[in-house]
Design a protein around this motif. Structure first.
Motif, PDB file in Angstrom:
ATOM      1  N   GLY A 467       0.748  -1.115   0.005  1.00 10.80           N
ATOM      2  CA  GLY A 467      -0.152   0.119   0.077  1.00 10.80           C
ATOM      3  C   GLY A 467       0.963   1.344  -0.166  1.00 10.80           C
ATOM      4  N   THR A 468       1.895   1.158  -0.695  1.00  9.36           N
ATOM      5  CA  THR A 468       2.827   2.385  -0.763  1.00  9.36           C
ATOM      6  C   THR A 468       2.282   3.429  -1.624  1.00  9.36           C
ATOM      7  N   ASN A 469       1.452   3.402  -2.133  1.00 12.76           N
ATOM      8  CA  ASN A 469       0.851   4.265  -3.155  1.00 12.76           C
ATOM      9  C   ASN A 469      -0.121   5.113  -2.497  1.00 12.76           C
ATOM     10  N   VAL A 470      -0.455   4.842  -1.349  1.00 12.09           N
ATOM     11  CA  VAL A 470      -1.662   5.658  -0.518  1.00 12.09           C
ATOM     12  C   VAL A 470      -1.271   5.969   0.699  1.00 12.09           C
ATOM     13  N   SER A 471      -1.806   6.943   1.171  1.00 15.06           N
ATOM     14  CA  SER A 471      -1.361   7.652   2.422  1.00 15.06           C
ATOM     15  C   SER A 471      -1.754   6.692   3.879  1.00 15.06           C
ATOM     16  N   GLY A 472      -1.238   6.937   4.782  1.00 10.77           N
ATOM     17  CA  GLY A 472      -1.761   6.251   6.171  1.00 10.77           C
ATOM     18  C   GLY A 472      -2.965   6.377   6.382  1.00 10.77           C
ATOM     19  N   GLY A 473      -3.447   7.516   6.340  1.00 11.56           N
ATOM     20  CA  GLY A 473      -5.033   7.606   6.501  1.00 11.56           C
ATOM     21  C   GLY A 473      -5.687   6.988   5.612  1.00 11.56           C
ATOM     22  N   GLN A 474      -5.449   6.920   4.265  1.00 11.00           N
ATOM     23  CA  GLN A 474      -6.196   6.263   3.413  1.00 11.00           C
ATOM     24  C   GLN A 474      -6.146   4.602   3.579  1.00 11.00           C
ATOM     25  N   LYS A 475      -4.997   4.242   3.861  1.00  8.83           N
ATOM     26  CA  LYS A 475      -4.745   2.662   4.121  1.00  8.83           C
ATOM     27  C   LYS A 475      -5.774   2.315   5.367  1.00  8.83           C
ATOM     28  N   GLN A 476      -5.832   3.233   6.375  1.00  6.00           N
ATOM     29  CA  GLN A 476      -6.583   2.871   7.495  1.00  6.00           C
ATOM     30  C   GLN A 476      -8.126   2.732   7.065  1.00  6.00           C
TER      31      GLN A 476
END
Length: 575
Positions: A467-476
């Motif tokens: 999931g390196t192409n999305v931010s931490g908040g988007q991953k959550q």
């Protein structure tokens, strides 16, 4: 290694044909020197040209038959060994899937990866050689000795000296090589670990300017592996020259003493040539055997490591007498639960008792290391409690099948993990047959729909590895959507809002409250603002419950909770 060969059972007919074809190939090759001897002694000496053409043509047919048998045996041996490797890898992967987190902690992820890939490949390669060389070499050696004896008994005394020397050399090298090969596999584990940590943590490494440190760490692990490999290869490298020396000295002795016997009329030239070829076959069969034996120690070390995985019995097993809950509500009860991690000096949580009701939100808050995530991990039975009970709908989780228990749960881990694939695929990981509308609805509740719609391919947008192409908040938010699409009776959120801004956090909790109104919701959080509206807040302090109640009740009764609140909120916000 023999334990692993039980997985060859589906290929037993192939193995039988390999043995038959290898036997035919060996017989053909043992027959060729005798035919050549006849050509020399009868055809050449007597000048019988038709006989030379006749036997020469027959030799050509025998050689072609030997070649066909060799090709067929090699093909079937390769098919068998590759199929064997596929089965063992599948069995290992399936077995590891049943491990609790305790077994993963014990073996280590890097080691499990090495055992599933490199170790199985080592055994697979040796199996290919064993099916061919280890079967062929003894037949060639014994057959060669028998044929040599048929040509001249006294000349075979040369083998009495040569063969023991070769056997002692092989034994000496192999006995020194086995411990070193075991060390090599462990050093591959270490190198794999360093590489894995360096690559997965590349952002941290770069942000702290530790690239040079990680490079040196990698170099040390790589150099350690290289030095051990060089050491074992030096030992192995000494074997081949020694064997060739013995082979050449044996050839000289055979020609020397064979010439004397021809002078005395005890032997013919063709027989000496045939004898010399049988000697070469015997010596080369021992060299083939040594090549296998060189690889066997490493494969043996690998097979021990593979068998260690198979021998490891998962600590978490379904009970023999499973129960089924008559209720399907999601009621959770902790009854005096205590749990310790293996090797820990003191329990992670002690004497925990509370009830989480359906349709209610239970929040868990506490300092770092208080045991919040540990408590949550016990519900889906990632670990088993040391004492006490955890009941789901009135049944001890140890009396439910793991599949049945986890089918009730929507789980969002502390570290939001996404898989390679599309956004829709990641959300459907929670429910494989979820319709497109269900996927979109889950994303909307998780406040992920907006950023997904802004991506070029929407729900078909590809998530990179980790999931390196999305931010931490988007991953959550995607991880939350993955849990929500299940529409589970129990929802567990392990600090799943930490990467969200306060506005998104508030909107998400409001949407969740409506969406999960019938579910049992347990939220682990660090923020007071996230837990303030919960129906029940459990305050943990050093693994024990310091207080249970609503926000207002705890402000009056729990000092630990007041300290947490005062550290995060202003006096106006508290009021």
């Amino acid at each position: 290694m023999l334990k692993l060969f039980r997985f060859l059972k589906p290929f037993r007919m192939m193995v039988v044909f390999v043995l038959i074809l290898t036997f035919l190939q060996t017989m053909a090759e043992l027959y060729l020197p005798t035919l050549m001897s006849d050509i020399v002694d009868i055809g050449v000496v007597k000048g019988d040209i038709p006989y030379i053409w006749k036997i020469g043509g027959f030799m050509l047919l025998v050689a072609c038959g030997s070649m066909l048998a060799s090709v067929g045996a090699s093909y079937l041996a390769a098919r068998s060994s590759v199929g064997f490797g596929k089965i063992v890898r599948g069995k290992i992967f399936s077995h590891v899937q049943n491990f609790s987190l305790q077994e993963f902690d014990q073996l280590g992820t890097a080691s499990l990866i090495t055992r599933t890939t490199n170790d199985i490949t080592q055994v697979q390669q040796v199996l290919t050689m064993m099916l061919r060389m280890m079967v062929m070499a003894p037949m060639m050696c014994i057959g060669g000795i028998i044929m040599a004896l048929s040509k001249d008994v006294k000349l075979t005394l040369v083998f009495v000296v040569a063969i023991p020397v070769l056997i002692l050399a092989i034994f000496g090298v192999v006995s020194k090589g086995i411990p070193l090969f075991r060390m090599i596999q462990k050093k591959i584990d270490k190198l794999n670990l360093v590489v894995r940590e360096g690559l997965t943590g590349i952002r941290v490494v770069r942000s702290f300017n530790r690239v040079e440190h990680e490079t040196k760490r990698f170099d040390r692990a790589s150099l350690d592996l290289m030095e051990t490999s060089i050491k074992v290869n030096k030992i192995m490298a000494g074997l081949f020259p020694l064997m060739m020396l013995v082979l050449n000295l044996s050839s000289v002795a055979i020609i020397w003493f064979g010439g004397i016997r021809i002078d005395h009329g005890h032997m013919q030239v063709g027989d000496l040539m045939a004898f010399l070829m049988y000697a070469l076959q015997i010596m080369f069969s021992l060299i083939m055997l040594s090549m296998v034996l060189i690889m066997v120690p490493r494969a043996q070390a690998s097979s021990v490591r593979i068998n260690e995985v198979f021998a490891m019995v998962p600590t978490l097993k379904d009970a023999e007498q499973l129960q089924r809950s008559n209720m399907r509500k999601g009621l959770i009860e902790f009854d005096n639960v205590t749990f310790s991690y293996p090797g820990a000096e003191k329990p992670a949580i002690s004497n925990i008792s509370f009830v989480a009701h359906p349709g209610k939100t239970t929040a868990i808050i506490g300092g770092t290391g208080a045991g919040k995530s540990t408590l949550l991990n016990l519900i889906p039975r990632f670990y088993d409690v040391d004492s006490g009970r955890i009941l789901v709908d009135g049944v001890d989780v140890r009396q439910l099948s793991q599949e049945d228990l986890r089918s009730k749960i929507g789980f969002v881990p502390q570290q939001a993990l996404l898989f390679t694939g599309s956004i829709a695929d990641n959300i459907r990981f929670g429910k494989e047959d979820a319709a497109d509308e269900e996927v979109r609805h889950a994303a909307e509740i998780a406040q992920a729909a907006d950023f997904i719609s802004q991506m070029e391919d929407g729900y078909d947008s590809v998530i990179a590895q980790g999931g390196t192409n999305v931010s931490g908040g988007q991953k959550q938010r995607l991880a939350i959507a993955r849990a929500l699409v299940r529409k589970a009776e129990i929802n567990l959120f392990d600090d799943s809002f930490s990467a969200l801004d306060f506005k998104t956090d508030a909107k998400l909790r409001a949407a969740l409250k409506q969406e999960t109104a019938q579910s049992t919701n347990i939220i682990v959080a660090q923020r007071v603002s996230t837990v303030m509206d919960a129906d029940q807040i459990i305050v943990l302090d050093e693994g024990q419950i310091a207080g249970i109640g609503t926000h207002r009740e705890l402000m009056d009764t729990c000092e630990v909770y007041r300290e947490i609140v005062s550290s995060q909120l202003s006096e106006e916000e508290i009021a």
